[in-house]
Design an enzyme around this catalytic site. Structure first.
Site, PDB file in Angstrom:
ATOM      1  N   ASP A 226       0.794  -1.233   0.000  1.00 31.77           N
ATOM      2  CA  ASP A 226       0.000   0.000   0.000  1.00 31.77           C
ATOM      3  C   ASP A 226       0.822   1.278   0.000  1.00 31.77           C
ATOM      4  O   ASP A 226       0.325   2.340  -0.335  1.00 31.77           O
ATOM      5  CB  ASP A 226      -0.947   0.012   1.209  1.00 31.77           C
ATOM      6  CG  ASP A 226      -0.206  -0.039   2.546  1.00 31.77           C
ATOM      7  OD1 ASP A 226       1.035  -0.074   2.551  1.00 31.77           O
ATOM      8  OD2 ASP A 226      -0.885  -0.048   3.594  1.00 31.77           O
ATOM      9  N   HIS A 227       2.119   1.199   0.353  1.00 39.32           N
ATOM     10  CA  HIS A 227       2.910   2.413   0.565  1.00 39.32           C
ATOM     11  C   HIS A 227       3.666   2.898  -0.673  1.00 39.32           C
ATOM     12  O   HIS A 227       4.127   4.044  -0.685  1.00 39.32           O
ATOM     13  CB  HIS A 227       3.932   2.180   1.678  1.00 39.32           C
ATOM     14  CG  HIS A 227       3.424   2.504   3.046  1.00 39.32           C
ATOM     15  ND1 HIS A 227       2.297   1.913   3.586  1.00 39.32           N
ATOM     16  CD2 HIS A 227       3.886   3.364   3.993  1.00 39.32           C
ATOM     17  CE1 HIS A 227       2.106   2.400   4.805  1.00 39.32           C
ATOM     18  NE2 HIS A 227       3.039   3.274   5.073  1.00 39.32           N
TER      19      HIS A 227
ATOM     20  N   ASP B 165       3.399  -0.849  11.377  1.00 38.80           N
ATOM     21  CA  ASP B 165       2.932   0.475  10.989  1.00 38.80           C
ATOM     22  C   ASP B 165       2.305   1.100  12.225  1.00 38.80           C
ATOM     23  O   ASP B 165       1.588   0.425  12.975  1.00 38.80           O
ATOM     24  CB  ASP B 165       1.910   0.402   9.851  1.00 38.80           C
ATOM     25  CG  ASP B 165       1.580   1.774   9.295  1.00 38.80           C
ATOM     26  OD1 ASP B 165       2.160   2.154   8.258  1.00 38.80           O
ATOM     27  OD2 ASP B 165       0.748   2.476   9.901  1.00 38.80           O
TER      28      ASP B 165
ATOM     29  N   ARG C 155      -1.754  12.579  10.059  1.00 42.32           N
ATOM     30  CA  ARG C 155      -0.550  13.344  10.395  1.00 42.32           C
ATOM     31  C   ARG C 155      -0.409  14.543   9.475  1.00 42.32           C
ATOM     32  O   ARG C 155      -0.809  14.518   8.315  1.00 42.32           O
ATOM     33  CB  ARG C 155       0.709  12.472  10.275  1.00 42.32           C
ATOM     34  CG  ARG C 155       0.750  11.391  11.314  1.00 42.32           C
ATOM     35  CD  ARG C 155       2.135  10.827  11.554  1.00 42.32           C
ATOM     36  NE  ARG C 155       2.034   9.895  12.662  1.00 42.32           N
ATOM     37  CZ  ARG C 155       2.288   8.590  12.560  1.00 42.32           C
ATOM     38  NH1 ARG C 155       2.705   8.075  11.432  1.00 42.32           N
ATOM     39  NH2 ARG C 155       2.145   7.814  13.618  1.00 42.32           N
TER      40      ARG C 155
ATOM     41  N   SER D 191       5.656   7.800  12.771  1.00 42.43           N
ATOM     42  CA  SER D 191       5.614   6.473  12.157  1.00 42.43           C
ATOM     43  C   SER D 191       6.481   5.468  12.913  1.00 42.43           C
ATOM     44  O   SER D 191       7.438   5.835  13.591  1.00 42.43           O
ATOM     45  CB  SER D 191       6.077   6.551  10.701  1.00 42.43           C
ATOM     46  OG  SER D 191       5.225   7.369   9.942  1.00 42.43           O
TER      47      SER D 191
ATOM     48  N   ARG E 236       8.515   3.426  11.617  1.00 39.52           N
ATOM     49  CA  ARG E 236       9.620   3.002  10.742  1.00 39.52           C
ATOM     50  C   ARG E 236      10.921   2.763  11.505  1.00 39.52           C
ATOM     51  O   ARG E 236      11.508   3.656  12.099  1.00 39.52           O
ATOM     52  CB  ARG E 236       9.818   3.994   9.601  1.00 39.52           C
ATOM     53  CG  ARG E 236      10.220   5.384  10.006  1.00 39.52           C
ATOM     54  CD  ARG E 236      10.103   6.355   8.843  1.00 39.52           C
ATOM     55  NE  ARG E 236       8.710   6.556   8.473  1.00 39.52           N
ATOM     56  CZ  ARG E 236       8.254   7.668   7.875  1.00 39.52           C
ATOM     57  NH1 ARG E 236       9.071   8.656   7.594  1.00 39.52           N
ATOM     58  NH2 ARG E 236       6.984   7.790   7.563  1.00 39.52           N
TER      59      ARG E 236
END
Length: 780
Positions: free
Chosen positions: A127-128, A192, A474, A669, A671
């Site tokens: 999806d990213h 995520d 965000r 995030s 990440r």
């Protein structure tokens, strides 16, 4: 593939049974599958009940819902030490979910572990990596072409190691989870930060870094600091222009971006029943913006309705049987309690540049003029993992339909992002998508798109001051379009639609009038839409790849010359010595999110290549020495240059370095690249006033030292030209501060104390060089 609800209906007709018998027909009690994609993986409410009973006897007090689900998944409930905010829990999550940008590094780490298969049900969701340019179909084709190497890696790695694979175009990870995998009482971890979306279905769903996911996929108990519990009591009911999004926008204004750190936010009270299941998911999703570990709602009839509509009536029936374990006990204790009367809640809009700057929609125009923010709206964007449900699209279409009836279209540009292929297909069938196109909208691919910075924006130049309004979560500086002068505001989809039609922040749909094409004034009525389609959901195209039963012949290739993927080399072990004369790479001023540490947008294409993506290390952070981004002094050459280049110089010359940070360092995030990159380029410690939860854990996982000033004022004692020595590592123990000697250029020294939150296991990660190194040591 026929939708599961249709299969159930056919089975009902064939067997001549009523719907409430489906659970007993399809499977025996306590033999209900977690999802129809994994028919032999069952929901273990019996084990949850057993563990809760053990804990209840030990603690001898009423339990919150959060405690029931979390403690119900303890590895050793009889002996686990439990103290909110203090002890570390060893947990057994039910499943793992990974989005494609983080799945690359997670799967590379899993491959490095040497294990043959994942130990729990796991999925990858593409999806990213889909950039928004011109529209859904063309953008998707382009993404498949550009990212073919990465998609092939993820698909083959999934097939090899037993991980389900959702192809590009299937939708956003969190919507897919809500539609297929979340259920009341589940403990799910996802790579995520918006994984808490699943709390809308009564699950404890927590965002983590890839290394945490690897632990769970490897069958190792997952560690989490025992969360505190913040209760949010909802009374009254939502009505008019107020929406579920306004609940979390209000809460964000109350708690700020770090007020939920270390806590689960638990919604309860009579007002809960006025919120749809997908609305509850919206609220839980954006709980990530207050730093919460996750958020959750108690099981109720709105969840049952959603489960049934998405083909999971048998799960709802089983949840009914165990409902006492899926709601909080009367009289349970919350560490903090907030009360919100939904009947009095007004539409909100938060921003710019931070998601906790809350304004009533009625006031934002006046505030914007006072602050010098642009009031003309260039683009309105609806969708994202936070607000892309059928109900969201329906309420936005209800607003758009009124404008069209008076001959109006959007004054601002307008984009729509469906949350999943199922949502896209259903809103096309039911006419919502066409209404949104008619009002001037462009329907983008079923993906994250502009929310994660995947937006090839053409209407402005970088550096041009402008305003956008979104239904995203965000709005950090430059997050959506890489332009630091874009003032981004977050609100509900229906408010975005109304503002895009009016074209200005000064418009309040509750009180203000628009002028129709015929010159007559009219006022928009509050939108009303079905929370779920009256007919069954249209599943659209089949986008799921099952892992094969036999994957022995499956190859997973990573080319040594690839610029997108890179096999991982183990990080070096701790040498057993104190960290002497650490150079300060950068002393960060103010907010430093994971977007500042490891930017997304165009950098997403390097998420599987650690060396290449390390070229974005801290390029968004503001250097306190000169007030600039991506400009730091090289202590050897005395020249200013980019942060990554300076870090590489230090690494090449054997100079170990440290970062000094401010409050809530690493918010945003999940990440883990924001932890991998400093480790890869020679960093040894990050010293701050405070950390965001996920980032602190990610740093520990990669063998770095996340440390906090015992006295936050000591931040001011350190200057970028100083050197630091961290002492006490030979006696590194939980709860014992480390000593830091600050060496100033004039030869003077100061000594300060640094706190940490390491437990014994995490100290072993540090000594081994990383959690993955430690896993390999234990295997041998």
């Amino acid at each position: 593939m026929a939708p599961y609800s249709l299969l159930v209906t056919r089975l009902q007709k064939a067997l001549g049974v009523r719907q409430y018998h489906v659970a007993s027909v399809l499977c025996q009690r306590a033999k209900v599958a977690m999802s129809h994609f994994e028919p032999t993986e069952y929901i273990r409410y019996d084990l949850l009940e057993k563990n809760i009973n053990i804990i209840r006897k030990r603690l001898n007090r009423p339990l919150t819902l959060s405690e029931k689900i979390v403690y119900g998944h303890l590895d050793d409930p009889a002996n686990q030490e439990i103290e909110r905010g203090k002890t570390y829990l060893r947990l057994r999550p039910d499943r793992v979910a990974m989005q494609d940008a983080t799945a690359q590094m997670a799967m590379l780490q899993f491959i490095s572990s040497g294990l043959p298969k994942v130990a729990v049900p796991s999925t990858i969701h593409c999806d990213h990596l889909i950039e928004a340019q011109v529209g859904g179909e063309k953008d998707l084709r382009r993404a498949k072409d550009i990212n073919q190497e990465v998609y092939n890696f993820l698909a083959t790695a999934g097939a090899k190691y037993g991980v389900g694979f959702w192809r590009p175009g299937s939708g956003i990870i969190h919507q897919i989870i809500l539609e297929n995998y979340a259920y009341p009482g589940v403990l799910l971890i996802g790579t995520d930060s918006h994984t808490p979306n699943g709390g809308g279905l009564g699950g404890i769903c927590i965002g983590v870094g890839g290394a945490d996911a690897v632990d769970v996929m490897a069958g190792i108990p997952w560690e989490l600091k025992c969360p505190k519990v913040i209760g949010v009591k909802l009374t009254g009911s939502l009505s008019g222009w107020s929406s579920p999004k306004d609940v979390i926008l209000k809460v964000a204004g109350i708690l700020t971006v770090k007020g939920g750190t270390g806590a689960i936010v638990e919604y309860h009270g009579p007002g809960v029943d006025s919120i749809s299941c997908t609305g509850m998911a919206t609220i839980c999703n954006m709980g990530a913006e207050i730093g919460a570990t996750t958020s959750v709602f108690p099981y109720n009839h709105r969840m049952k309705k959603y489960l049934s509509k998405t083909g999971r009536a048998e799960i709802a029936n089983l949840a009914d049987e165990f409902k006492d374990h899926l709601v909080p006990d009367p009289g349970c204790h919350y560490d903090q309690l907030i009360e919100i009367n939904l009947s009095e809640l007004k539409p909100h809009i938060n921003g710019p540049f931070t998601p906790d700057l809350a304004h009533p929609v009625a006031e934002v125009g006046t505030v914007a003029e006072k602050e010098g923010w642009p009031v003309d709206i260039r683009v309105g964007l609806i969708g994202s993992c936070t607000n892309s449900s059928y109900e969201d699209m329906g309420r936005s279409a209800a607003v758009a339909k009124q404008a069209l009836a008076h001959g109006l279209k959007c004054k601002s540009q307008f984009t729509i992002t469906p949350g999943s292929e199922q949502i896209r297909a259903t809103i096309e069938r039911d006419g919502y998508a066409q209404i949104l196109r008619d009002v001037g909208g462009i329907v983008l691919a079923n993906a994250c798109g502009p929310c994660i910075g995947q937006w090839d924006r053409k209407d402005i130049k970088k550096g041009e001051k402008n305003t956008i309004v979104t239904s995203y979560n965000r709005n950090f500086t430059g997050r959506n379009d890489a332009n630091p002068e874009t003032h981004a505001f977050v609100t509900s989809p229906e408010i975005v639609t109304a503002l895009a039609i009016a074209g200005t922040l000064k418009f309040n749909p509750e009180t203000d009038f628009l002028t129709g094409k015929d010159g007559k004034k009219f006022k928009l009525e509050a939108p009303d839409a079905d929370e779920l389609p009256q007919a069954e959901f249209d599943p659209g195209q089949d986008t799921y790849q099952h892992p094969p039963k036999d994957s022995s012949g499956q190859r997973v290739d990573v080319s040594p010359t690839s610029q997108r993927l890179q096999l991982l080399e183990p990080f070096d072990k701790w040498d057993g010595k104190d960290l002497e004369d650490l150079q300060i790479l950068i002393k960060v001023k103010g907010k430093c999110t994971t977007d500042h540490i490891s930017a997304a947008g165009p950098w997403l294409k390097f998420r599987g290549h650690l060396d290449n993506i390390s070229n974005n290390l801290l390029i968004g952070a503001i250097n306190i020495e000169n007030g600039k981004a991506n400009s730091v002094r090289n202590a050897v050459t005395q020249e200013f240059g980019p942060v990554p280049d300076t870090a590489r110089y230090y690494k090449k010359h054997g100079i170990k370095w440290v970062v000094i940070g401010d409050e809530n360092y690493g918010e945003g995030s999940s990440r883990e690249h924001a932890a991998l990159e400093p480790r890869h380029l020679g960093g040894r410690a990050i010293i701050t006033k405070s950390f965001a939860r996920i980032h602190e854990t990610n740093l520990k996982k990669q063998g770095l030292l996340p440390l906090t000033f015992a006295d936050p004022a000591d931040y001011n004692k350190i200057h970028p030209v100083d050197k630091l020595t961290i002492q006490g590592l030979n006696n590194f123990t939980p709860g014992k501060p480390l000593k830091c000697i600050i060496k100033h250029p004039n030869g003077t020294q100061e000594t300060i104390l640094l706190n940490h939150t390491f437990n014994e296991t995490q100290i072993e990660w540090f000594r081994a060089g990383s959690a993955l190194n430690r896993m390999k040591e234990l295997q041998h």
